[in-house]
Design a protein around this motif. Sequence first.
Motif, PDB file in Angstrom:
ATOM      1  N   UNK A 269       1.514   9.339  -5.846  1.00 13.86           N
ATOM      2  CA  UNK A 269       1.948  10.687  -5.488  1.00 13.86           C
ATOM      3  C   UNK A 269       2.939  11.245  -6.500  1.00 13.86           C
ATOM      4  N   UNK A 270       3.742  10.389  -7.100  1.00 10.98           N
ATOM      5  CA  UNK A 270       4.759  10.830  -8.053  1.00 10.98           C
ATOM      6  C   UNK A 270       4.203  11.070  -9.452  1.00 10.98           C
ATOM      7  N   UNK A 271       2.980  10.641  -9.711  1.00 13.95           N
ATOM      8  CA  UNK A 271       2.388  10.804 -11.039  1.00 13.95           C
ATOM      9  C   UNK A 271       1.962  12.251 -11.237  1.00 13.95           C
ATOM     10  N   UNK A 272       2.109  12.765 -12.481  1.00 11.98           N
ATOM     11  CA  UNK A 272       1.659  14.135 -12.738  1.00 11.98           C
ATOM     12  C   UNK A 272       0.143  14.220 -12.615  1.00 11.98           C
ATOM     13  N   UNK A 273      -0.312  15.377 -12.222  1.00 16.98           N
ATOM     14  CA  UNK A 273      -1.750  15.585 -12.102  1.00 16.98           C
ATOM     15  C   UNK A 273      -2.361  15.585 -13.502  1.00 16.98           C
ATOM     16  N   UNK A 274      -3.276  14.683 -13.751  1.00 18.26           N
ATOM     17  CA  UNK A 274      -3.861  14.510 -15.079  1.00 18.26           C
ATOM     18  C   UNK A 274      -4.604  15.764 -15.534  1.00 18.26           C
ATOM     19  N   UNK A 275      -5.326  16.405 -14.626  1.00 20.32           N
ATOM     20  CA  UNK A 275      -6.070  17.612 -14.996  1.00 20.32           C
ATOM     21  C   UNK A 275      -5.120  18.716 -15.432  1.00 20.32           C
ATOM     22  N   UNK A 276      -4.006  18.866 -14.722  1.00 19.08           N
ATOM     23  CA  UNK A 276      -3.031  19.891 -15.093  1.00 19.08           C
ATOM     24  C   UNK A 276      -2.415  19.586 -16.456  1.00 19.08           C
ATOM     25  N   UNK A 277      -2.086  18.327 -16.686  1.00 16.70           N
ATOM     26  CA  UNK A 277      -1.506  17.942 -17.967  1.00 16.70           C
ATOM     27  C   UNK A 277      -2.491  18.180 -19.105  1.00 16.70           C
TER      28      UNK A 277
ATOM     29  N   UNK B  79       0.844  -1.201   0.000  1.00 13.07           N
ATOM     30  CA  UNK B  79       0.000   0.000   0.000  1.00 13.07           C
ATOM     31  C   UNK B  79       0.879   1.251   0.000  1.00 13.07           C
ATOM     32  N   UNK B  80       1.907   1.261   0.799  1.00  8.80           N
ATOM     33  CA  UNK B  80       2.813   2.410   0.859  1.00  8.80           C
ATOM     34  C   UNK B  80       3.487   2.631  -0.487  1.00  8.80           C
ATOM     35  N   UNK B  81       3.930   1.560  -1.126  1.00  9.99           N
ATOM     36  CA  UNK B  81       4.550   1.679  -2.452  1.00  9.99           C
ATOM     37  C   UNK B  81       3.561   2.248  -3.468  1.00  9.99           C
ATOM     38  N   UNK B  82       2.319   1.787  -3.399  1.00  2.00           N
ATOM     39  CA  UNK B  82       1.296   2.286  -4.313  1.00  2.00           C
ATOM     40  C   UNK B  82       1.046   3.778  -4.080  1.00  2.00           C
ATOM     41  N   UNK B  83       0.937   4.182  -2.826  1.00  2.00           N
ATOM     42  CA  UNK B  83       0.701   5.597  -2.511  1.00  2.00           C
ATOM     43  C   UNK B  83       1.864   6.446  -3.011  1.00  2.00           C
ATOM     44  N   UNK B  84       3.075   5.981  -2.826  1.00  2.00           N
ATOM     45  CA  UNK B  84       4.242   6.726  -3.333  1.00  2.00           C
ATOM     46  C   UNK B  84       4.200   6.828  -4.856  1.00  2.00           C
ATOM     47  N   UNK B  85       3.830   5.751  -5.516  1.00  2.00           N
ATOM     48  CA  UNK B  85       3.732   5.749  -6.973  1.00  2.00           C
ATOM     49  C   UNK B  85       2.694   6.772  -7.433  1.00  2.00           C
TER      50      UNK B  85
END
Length: 78
Positions: A33-41, A25-31
């Motif tokens: 969190x590191x993704x760009x915000x889709x709405x901003x992109x 779960x922690x690894x997933x949350x970190x992943x």
Amino acid sequence: MQMTTLKKEAVNLISQMSEKKVETVVQFIRFVYQQPDIADERKKRDERDIQLLNRNASVMNEQAEENFDFQADIWGDE
């Protein structure tokens, strides 16, 4: 659902998980969190597209007018 309720439920769920599941779960949350915000992109892409269209609008309009000249008049003189 209020945030405090959500926090309590999350803590309860995590406390019931095995150490391996918590690590996952922690690894997933970190992943995530590191993704760009889709709405901003999407907003940046749309702005680039609008700028491109605006820069080329007069040329595209001329080309569209030329295409209209080549279309067949299927409706006659109505």
